[in-house]
Design a protein around this motif. Structure first.
Motif, short mmCIF file in Angstrom:
data_model
loop_
_atom_site.label_atom_id
_atom_site.label_comp_id
_atom_site.label_asym_id
_atom_site.label_seq_id
_atom_site.Cartn_x
_atom_site.Cartn_y
_atom_site.Cartn_z
N PHE A 47 24.03 51.77 55.88
CA PHE A 47 25.04 50.76 56.14
C PHE A 47 25.74 50.41 54.84
CE2 PHE A 47 22.52 50.39 59.89
CZ PHE A 47 23.32 49.82 60.87
N THR A 48 26.89 49.75 54.94
CA THR A 48 27.59 49.28 53.75
C THR A 48 27.61 47.75 53.74
OG1 THR A 48 29.72 49.40 54.89
CG2 THR A 48 29.08 51.30 53.57
N LYS A 49 27.53 47.19 52.54
CA LYS A 49 27.59 45.74 52.42
C LYS A 49 29.00 45.29 52.77
CE LYS A 49 27.21 43.82 48.34
NZ LYS A 49 26.70 43.19 47.10
N LYS A 50 29.10 44.32 53.66
CA LYS A 50 30.41 43.84 54.11
C LYS A 50 30.76 42.50 53.47
CE LYS A 50 33.88 43.75 57.10
NZ LYS A 50 34.93 44.69 57.22
N ALA A 51 29.84 41.55 53.50
CA ALA A 51 30.09 40.22 52.93
C ALA A 51 28.86 39.76 52.18
CB ALA A 51 30.43 39.23 54.04
N ASP A 52 29.09 39.06 51.08
CA ASP A 52 27.99 38.51 50.29
C ASP A 52 28.52 37.28 49.56
OD1 ASP A 52 25.71 38.00 48.85
OD2 ASP A 52 25.61 39.98 47.90
N PHE A 53 28.29 36.12 50.16
CA PHE A 53 28.77 34.86 49.60
C PHE A 53 27.61 33.89 49.49
CE2 PHE A 53 32.17 36.66 52.22
CZ PHE A 53 33.19 36.78 51.29
N SER A 54 27.60 33.11 48.43
CA SER A 54 26.57 32.09 48.25
C SER A 54 27.22 30.72 48.15
CB SER A 54 25.76 32.35 46.99
OG SER A 54 25.02 33.54 47.12
N ASN A 55 26.49 29.72 48.65
CA ASN A 55 26.90 28.33 48.52
C ASN A 55 25.62 27.54 48.30
OD1 ASN A 55 28.12 25.87 48.52
ND2 ASN A 55 28.73 25.90 50.67
N GLY A 56 25.30 27.27 47.06
CA GLY A 56 24.02 26.65 46.74
C GLY A 56 22.90 27.61 47.13
N PRO A 57 21.91 27.13 47.86
CA PRO A 57 20.80 27.99 48.24
C PRO A 57 21.11 28.91 49.43
CG PRO A 57 20.43 25.81 49.10
CD PRO A 57 21.69 25.74 48.24
N PHE A 58 22.26 28.68 50.11
CA PHE A 58 22.62 29.47 51.27
C PHE A 58 23.36 30.74 50.86
CE2 PHE A 58 25.64 30.69 54.60
CZ PHE A 58 24.76 30.92 55.65
N ARG A 59 22.97 31.86 51.45
CA ARG A 59 23.64 33.14 51.19
C ARG A 59 24.05 33.77 52.51
NH1 ARG A 59 20.90 38.40 48.22
NH2 ARG A 59 22.79 39.66 48.06
N TRP A 60 25.33 34.06 52.65
CA TRP A 60 25.87 34.75 53.82
C TRP A 60 25.98 36.22 53.44
CZ3 TRP A 60 26.85 33.63 58.77
CH2 TRP A 60 27.65 34.50 59.50
N LEU A 61 25.16 37.04 54.08
CA LEU A 61 25.05 38.46 53.73
C LEU A 61 25.17 39.29 54.99
CD1 LEU A 61 24.36 40.67 51.61
CD2 LEU A 61 21.95 40.17 52.08
N THR A 62 26.15 40.20 55.04
CA THR A 62 26.31 41.07 56.21
C THR A 62 26.47 42.52 55.78
OG1 THR A 62 28.74 40.92 56.38
CG2 THR A 62 27.45 39.23 57.53
N VAL A 63 26.10 43.40 56.69
CA VAL A 63 26.31 44.84 56.52
C VAL A 63 27.04 45.35 57.75
CG1 VAL A 63 24.31 45.21 55.02
CG2 VAL A 63 24.03 45.41 57.50
N ALA A 64 27.64 46.53 57.61
CA ALA A 64 28.36 47.16 58.72
C ALA A 64 28.16 48.66 58.66
CB ALA A 64 29.84 46.81 58.66
N SER A 65 28.41 49.29 59.78
CA SER A 65 28.32 50.75 59.83
C SER A 65 29.47 51.36 59.04
CB SER A 65 28.40 51.21 61.29
OG SER A 65 28.59 52.61 61.35
N PRO A 66 29.21 52.40 58.23
CA PRO A 66 30.31 53.05 57.53
C PRO A 66 31.25 53.76 58.51
CG PRO A 66 28.27 54.26 57.19
CD PRO A 66 27.92 53.00 57.92
N ASP A 67 30.75 54.06 59.71
CA ASP A 67 31.59 54.70 60.73
C ASP A 67 32.57 53.72 61.38
OD1 ASP A 67 30.19 57.07 60.30
OD2 ASP A 67 28.74 56.62 61.89
N GLU A 68 32.24 52.43 61.35
CA GLU A 68 33.09 51.38 61.91
C GLU A 68 33.09 50.18 60.97
OE1 GLU A 68 31.97 50.37 65.89
OE2 GLU A 68 32.05 52.44 66.57
#
Length: 86
Positions: free
Chosen positions: A26-47
């Motif tokens: 998979f590829t990393k799509k989003a990676d954002f932090s706000n204090g102790p919270f981390r929003w981390l997503t991955v997606a298929s390289p095909d889509e």
């Protein structure tokens, strides 16, 4: 209508990111932090604009209980499909 985001709860976001990118491809799509919270997503390289998978930290007691209950029952939290297992 389509699904844009789903999540799996993980014990360690860095280890999960390495597994989903280095092992599953998979590829990393989003990676954002706000204090102790981390929003981390991955997606298929095909889509790359398709469904995102959030790697959510299970630091919430409800998330931890959910993760442990699924594991105890042998239930998958996620099903993936591929044409080439290698």
């Amino acid at each position: 209508m389509k699904i844009k985001l789903t999540r799996v709860y993980v014990d360690d976001q860095e280890k999960a990111l390495a597994f989903y990118t280095d092992v599953l491809g998979f590829t990393k799509k989003a990676d954002f932090s706000n204090g102790p919270f981390r929003w981390l997503t991955v997606a298929s390289p095909d889509e790359p604009e398709g469904t995102e998978l959030q790697l959510a930290l299970n630091d919430n007691p409800a998330a931890k209980a959910y993760q442990q209950a699924l594991f105890k029952q042998g239930q998958p939290a996620l099903m993936l499909f591929t044409d080439d297992i290698k």
